[in-house]
Write a protein that holds these residues in place. Structure first.
Motif, mmCIF file in Angstrom:
data_model
loop_
_atom_site.group_PDB
_atom_site.id
_atom_site.type_symbol
_atom_site.label_atom_id
_atom_site.label_comp_id
_atom_site.label_asym_id
_atom_site.label_seq_id
_atom_site.Cartn_x
_atom_site.Cartn_y
_atom_site.Cartn_z
ATOM 1 N N PHE A 475 6.209 3.339 -16.654
ATOM 2 C CA PHE A 475 4.880 3.010 -17.157
ATOM 3 C C PHE A 475 3.886 2.692 -16.049
ATOM 4 C CE2 PHE A 475 8.102 1.967 -20.249
ATOM 5 C CZ PHE A 475 7.615 2.569 -21.407
ATOM 6 N N ASN A 476 2.608 2.720 -16.446
ATOM 7 C CA ASN A 476 1.540 2.318 -15.540
ATOM 8 C C ASN A 476 1.572 0.806 -15.324
ATOM 9 O OD1 ASN A 476 0.317 4.901 -15.193
ATOM 10 N ND2 ASN A 476 -0.575 4.702 -17.237
ATOM 11 N N ILE A 477 1.007 0.392 -14.221
ATOM 12 C CA ILE A 477 0.963 -1.029 -13.907
ATOM 13 C C ILE A 477 0.258 -1.791 -15.036
ATOM 14 C CG2 ILE A 477 -1.185 -0.830 -12.570
ATOM 15 C CD1 ILE A 477 0.012 -2.967 -10.667
ATOM 16 N N GLN A 481 3.989 -4.679 -19.523
ATOM 17 C CA GLN A 481 4.272 -6.050 -19.094
ATOM 18 C C GLN A 481 3.452 -6.338 -17.841
ATOM 19 O OE1 GLN A 481 8.356 -6.584 -17.915
ATOM 20 N NE2 GLN A 481 8.388 -4.790 -16.605
ATOM 21 N N PRO A 482 3.093 -7.586 -17.606
ATOM 22 C CA PRO A 482 2.305 -7.917 -16.415
ATOM 23 C C PRO A 482 3.057 -7.535 -15.137
ATOM 24 C CG PRO A 482 2.371 -9.765 -17.954
ATOM 25 C CD PRO A 482 3.375 -8.766 -18.435
ATOM 26 N N PHE A 483 2.302 -7.136 -14.132
ATOM 27 C CA PHE A 483 2.911 -6.756 -12.861
ATOM 28 C C PHE A 483 3.739 -7.900 -12.278
ATOM 29 C CE2 PHE A 483 2.352 -6.551 -8.119
ATOM 30 C CZ PHE A 483 3.279 -5.545 -7.909
ATOM 31 N N LYS A 484 3.269 -9.143 -12.460
ATOM 32 C CA LYS A 484 4.002 -10.285 -11.910
ATOM 33 C C LYS A 484 5.381 -10.412 -12.566
ATOM 34 C CE LYS A 484 1.733 -13.655 -14.978
ATOM 35 N NZ LYS A 484 0.891 -14.883 -15.017
ATOM 36 N N LYS A 485 5.505 -9.981 -13.809
ATOM 37 C CA LYS A 485 6.809 -10.002 -14.470
ATOM 38 C C LYS A 485 7.681 -8.860 -13.964
ATOM 39 C CE LYS A 485 8.931 -10.269 -19.041
ATOM 40 N NZ LYS A 485 8.677 -10.288 -20.517
ATOM 41 N N GLN A 610 8.574 -4.297 2.283
ATOM 42 C CA GLN A 610 9.836 -4.974 2.590
ATOM 43 C C GLN A 610 9.955 -6.330 1.904
ATOM 44 O OE1 GLN A 610 12.181 -3.479 4.101
ATOM 45 N NE2 GLN A 610 11.128 -1.748 5.081
ATOM 46 N N ASP A 611 8.845 -6.848 1.386
ATOM 47 C CA ASP A 611 8.873 -8.159 0.718
ATOM 48 C C ASP A 611 7.716 -8.236 -0.268
ATOM 49 O OD1 ASP A 611 6.553 -8.695 2.251
ATOM 50 O OD2 ASP A 611 7.750 -9.597 3.851
ATOM 51 N N GLU A 612 7.629 -9.360 -0.968
ATOM 52 C CA GLU A 612 6.612 -9.500 -2.014
ATOM 53 C C GLU A 612 5.204 -9.481 -1.444
ATOM 54 O OE1 GLU A 612 5.440 -12.458 -5.761
ATOM 55 O OE2 GLU A 612 7.176 -12.912 -4.493
ATOM 56 N N SER A 613 5.030 -10.050 -0.277
ATOM 57 C CA SER A 613 3.696 -10.079 0.327
ATOM 58 C C SER A 613 3.183 -8.670 0.585
ATOM 59 C CB SER A 613 3.735 -10.884 1.630
ATOM 60 O OG SER A 613 2.487 -10.838 2.287
ATOM 61 N N GLN A 614 4.038 -7.836 1.157
ATOM 62 C CA GLN A 614 3.640 -6.446 1.400
ATOM 63 C C GLN A 614 3.425 -5.697 0.087
ATOM 64 O OE1 GLN A 614 6.652 -4.778 4.029
ATOM 65 N NE2 GLN A 614 5.289 -5.058 5.790
ATOM 66 N N LEU A 615 4.286 -5.975 -0.893
ATOM 67 C CA LEU A 615 4.154 -5.313 -2.187
ATOM 68 C C LEU A 615 2.790 -5.608 -2.798
ATOM 69 C CD1 LEU A 615 5.443 -3.704 -4.547
ATOM 70 C CD2 LEU A 615 6.357 -5.872 -5.385
ATOM 71 N N ASP A 616 2.402 -6.873 -2.813
ATOM 72 C CA ASP A 616 1.108 -7.258 -3.372
ATOM 73 C C ASP A 616 -0.046 -6.605 -2.612
ATOM 74 O OD1 ASP A 616 2.259 -8.831 -5.323
ATOM 75 O OD2 ASP A 616 2.089 -10.694 -4.170
ATOM 76 N N LYS A 617 0.079 -6.558 -1.293
ATOM 77 C CA LYS A 617 -0.980 -5.971 -0.456
ATOM 78 C C LYS A 617 -1.168 -4.497 -0.777
ATOM 79 C CE LYS A 617 -1.967 -4.815 4.369
ATOM 80 N NZ LYS A 617 -1.474 -4.903 5.776
ATOM 81 N N PHE A 618 -0.081 -3.742 -0.844
ATOM 82 C CA PHE A 618 -0.167 -2.302 -1.108
ATOM 83 C C PHE A 618 -0.679 -2.035 -2.528
ATOM 84 C CE2 PHE A 618 3.482 -1.769 2.120
ATOM 85 C CZ PHE A 618 2.578 -1.665 3.169
ATOM 86 N N VAL A 619 -0.195 -2.825 -3.492
ATOM 87 C CA VAL A 619 -0.624 -2.629 -4.879
ATOM 88 C C VAL A 619 -2.128 -2.855 -5.009
ATOM 89 C CG1 VAL A 619 -0.495 -3.608 -7.205
ATOM 90 C CG2 VAL A 619 1.602 -3.072 -5.961
ATOM 91 N N ARG A 620 -2.641 -3.927 -4.391
ATOM 92 C CA ARG A 620 -4.087 -4.195 -4.453
ATOM 93 C C ARG A 620 -4.872 -3.021 -3.872
ATOM 94 N NH1 ARG A 620 -2.593 -9.512 -3.015
ATOM 95 N NH2 ARG A 620 -3.006 -9.058 -0.818
ATOM 96 N N GLY A 632 -2.298 9.364 -7.746
ATOM 97 C CA GLY A 632 -1.850 7.985 -7.660
ATOM 98 C C GLY A 632 -0.555 7.857 -6.894
ATOM 99 N N VAL A 633 0.186 6.776 -7.170
ATOM 100 C CA VAL A 633 1.446 6.516 -6.492
ATOM 101 C C VAL A 633 2.505 6.130 -7.519
ATOM 102 C CG1 VAL A 633 0.442 5.823 -4.290
ATOM 103 C CG2 VAL A 633 0.807 4.099 -6.073
ATOM 104 N N VAL A 634 3.747 6.365 -7.135
ATOM 105 C CA VAL A 634 4.894 5.914 -7.915
ATOM 106 C C VAL A 634 5.664 4.908 -7.074
ATOM 107 C CG1 VAL A 634 7.096 6.577 -8.959
ATOM 108 C CG2 VAL A 634 5.085 8.044 -9.232
ATOM 109 N N LEU A 635 5.940 3.738 -7.651
ATOM 110 C CA LEU A 635 6.734 2.716 -6.974
ATOM 111 C C LEU A 635 8.178 2.823 -7.448
ATOM 112 C CD1 LEU A 635 3.708 1.637 -7.104
ATOM 113 C CD2 LEU A 635 4.705 -0.648 -6.885
#
Length: 700
Positions: A475-477, A481-485, A610-620, A632-635
């Motif tokens: 699914f799309n972001i 469900q919320p991305f944080k979940k 490699q970690d949550e910080s990078q994940l959040d940065k790339f997603v934003r 777009g992108v696929v995670l």
């Protein structure tokens, strides 16, 4: 109302004759008569003074009678048990209670014993009942008449039995004691909606049915209903899901995977399950199959799933049976069923308003099908707000739904999922069939294991084994469900891959035809997928690898003249996305581990978190950027069965919105992200397909 009529009277009192003379044309189909069964089993035997029914088959007769009655009870049919009613019928009363039937005893006592004896002797058949037997029955009848109960009626030229088919005489209720009536839609275990209702004494509340299953708060809903059931302003319509709960509470069969999930929840949350079951059994008789009432000068017929007419052979729970899931031959589009139900109802009952739920429906404003037909189902289990229809003004009261916006995995019955939500296409010459979820699933977020998996899934017709497959649906972001979940389940590293704007091509080896198959998510064959087969190099390599390893390769197929897709390309090509083992569970093979020909183009890796910080940065970045000119992108995370997620670029979303406006010849667009850019580009009358990234950036 479920009704069982038991005739009571001595032989010769006219019971069977009254039944044969019933005015209802379908009444005879409701009758179970042990004497008639005796004739069927044993026939008539000649005696010196007439024909007589032998009693040798009585055991079979009563076994069959019980089976016939229970069969009618299972369907909710009005039933007539034609017997003396003076034998031991506790088994019948017990069964009627379990199936929530009202028992009516119609007493034939206006014929004296001497007349009955004379009538019996004048019979052509079965005239050998001894006088002492008849006197014994007469004594029992006297004792029976000493009872005083609301369900005992005296025979009066068959009037009581005939009334059972006359809606206005027998079933019509007066609801004018209430100020308002609230029609509550299918709840499906979403207690957070129910708890918002402020139940007041001067208003009636009609639950339309399907209180349980699919949601995660079934116990809370049931407990609330137990608390409300005895109140005079609460009315419960039985939905097809509720039947299982009531059957379970009464010791009857309650098989379905949806109810199994609810039962697991009960066992998890309730300390004393047996006592909980008893509480449900005690309120079971409050559940009705329909309501027919007068209110503020208008008549209403309220039921769970909608019918074409108030047929004379219904009062019956067939309202939850053959008519429940729509008309045959309508290919999964239940909205047309609504139209047809509404038109038929309006034609058959122009002076009565029908209100029902159950059938999911799109694009009906305020639930109104026509001036005499309303549907209140609003998919609260899918996350929609609960909307209650309020009478007499037929206005809508909205209650915010704070629950999950996706149906829980495994919540739908397997047979319901296959029949209703999965489209199967067979290719007999290849021995293969495709499984793909319907538009209704996509539009309403009806996701469970079966619908998620049915996305480019191919099976052999003869044995059901997997022939070829693609991805399980992802699914799309923030879509379900919320991305944080979503982040809570990921295993690092998380890979970001380029998402291409073509169509999915699936490649696998057919063990029956011994050839390589080119497929999309639903169509199979090289001829049907000519671009895919034309653009794929090294067919012999892929045929050999697929055959030896029993795998499927998944490609993105891109053609520069592909008009429906928003992203433009200057050449035709295919991109290898993934490789999957042909198994029910999604098992991928790292394509970098395969010794592929160098000319095969593989998907592009854009980033690795490699970690949550990078994940959040790339997603934003991918969510916000207006500098990206691809789809777009696929995670994909690093779990054994990976978690996947899609992010569509702003460029793609803007072009897609403009495409929809153009195709539908609309001049408006729903307000949302980048709506000012969409309006500006639309007003410039630039062809949506020709819009480039520079055109969008000029609007900033």
């Amino acid at each position: 109302m479920r009704i069982l009529i038991i005739t009571v009277g001595i032989p010769g009192a006219g019971k069977s004759t009254a039944i044969k003379n019933l005015q209802c044309k379908t009444a005879q189909s409701c009758v179970v008569c042990p004497d008639e069964l005796r004739k069927q089993y044993a026939g008539l035997l000649p005696y010196k003074d007439g024909l007589k029914i032998p009693i040798d088959a009585d055991k079979k007769v009563w076994t069959t009678a019980k089976e016939m009655v229970e069969s009618k009870f299972t369907l909710g049919q009005t039933a007539i048990f034609d017997s003396t009613g003076l034998a031991d019928l506790k088994w019948l009363e017990k069964m009627a209670k379990a199936y929530r039937y009202r028992v009516i005893y119609v007493v034939f006592d206006d014929i004296d014993i001497d007349t009955c004896i004379k009538r019996v002797k004048q019979r052509v058949q079965n005239n050998q009942i001894a006088d002492e037997v008849l006197y014994h029955f007469d004594l029992k009848l006297s004792k029976f008449n000493e009872k005083s109960a609301n369900n005992i009626y005296k025979y009066s030229q068959g009037k009581t039995i005939n009334d059972a088919w006359e809606w206005s005489k027998y079933y019509l209720q007066d609801f004018n004691v209430f100020d308002k009536i609230n029609i509550i839609p299918d709840i499906h275990g979403q207690f957070n909606c129910v708890e918002k209702i402020d139940f007041v004494d001067n208003e009636a509340y009609i639950f339309i049915g399907d209180l349980i299953d699919r949601g995660t708060q079934n116990v809370e809903v049931i407990e609330k209903i137990i608390d409300l059931a005895n109140k005079p302003n609460i009315f419960l319509i039985t939905g097809n899901h509720d039947i299982r709960l009531l059957n379970w509470a009464n010791g009857l069969s309650a098989k379905s995977s949806g109810f199994r999930q609810t039962l697991k929840e009960i066992e998890l949350k309730i300390h004393n399950v047996d006592e909980f079951k008893k509480k449900i059994a005690r309120i079971a008789t409050h559940f009705k199959d329909y309501l027919y009432f007068d209110f503020c000068g208008e008549r209403y017929f309220v039921n769970h799933s909608g019918v074409d007419d108030m047929f004379e052979n219904i009062p019956t729970a067939l309202l939850n049976g053959v008519m429940t899931y729509g008309y045959s031959g309508t290919t999964y589009d239940n909205y047309h069923d609504y139209k047809e139900v509404g038109l038929n109802w309006l034609k058959n009952n122009p002076n009565i308003t029908q209100i029902f739920g159950h059938r999911n429906v799109d694009n009906i404003v305020d639930y109104k099908i026509n001036e005499r037909c309303y549907c209140v189902e609003c998919s609260v289990e899918s996350g929609a707000d609960m909307k209650v229809l309020q009478l007499p003004h037929k206005n809508i009261i909205t209650y915010k739904n704070d629950g999950s916006n996706v149906i829980k995995i495994d919540s739908l019955e397997a047979e319901e999922t296959i029949d209703k939500y999965i489209k199967i296409k067979q290719f007999p010459s290849k021995g293969i069939e495709s499984h793909n979820f319907s538009h209704e699933v996509f539009n309403k977020n009806i996701w469970n294991k079966a619908t998620i998996k049915a996305r480019g899934l191919y099976k052999y017709i003869d044995n059901g084994e997997i022939a070829g497959r693609s991805y399980d649906k992802f699914f799309n972001i923030d879509e379900i469900q919320p991305f944080k979940k979503w982040k809570l389940c990921v295993k690092y590293p998380v890979y970001f891959y380029m998402k291409y704007n073509g169509y999915l091509g699936i490649l696998f080896y057919n063990q029956i035809t011994k050839e390589l198959e080119f497929a999309t998510k639903s169509m199979l064959g090289m001829e049907l997928n000519a671009d895919f087969s034309r653009l794929l190099p090294y067919k012999e390599f892929f045929a050999k690898y697929c055959k030896e390893n029993n795998v499927s390769f998944v490609f993105e197929v891109i053609t520069k003249n592909d008009q429906p897709h928003p992203i433009n390309y200057d050449k035709d090509f295919v991109v290898l996305l993934d490789c999957f083992k042909n198994t029910e569970v999604e098992k991928s093979i790292d394509i970098d581990s395969i010794d592929l020909p160098k000319e095969i183009m593989k998907k592009e890796t854009l980033n690795i978190a490699q970690d949550e910080s990078q994940l959040d940065k790339f997603v934003r970045f991918y969510v916000d950027s207006l500098d990206l000119d691809y789809e777009g992108v696929v995670l994909k995370d690093s779990n054994k069965i990976p978690n996947r997620l899609k992010i569509k670029t702003n460029f793609y979303n803007i072009k897609k919105a403009l495409r929809e406006i153009s195709n539908k010849n609309k001049t408006t667009y729903k307000n949302g992200k980048n709506s000012h850019i969409i309006y500006a580009l639309h007003n410039q009358k630039i062809d949506w397909k020709a819009i480039e990234l520079g055109d969008i950036k000029k609007m900033l």
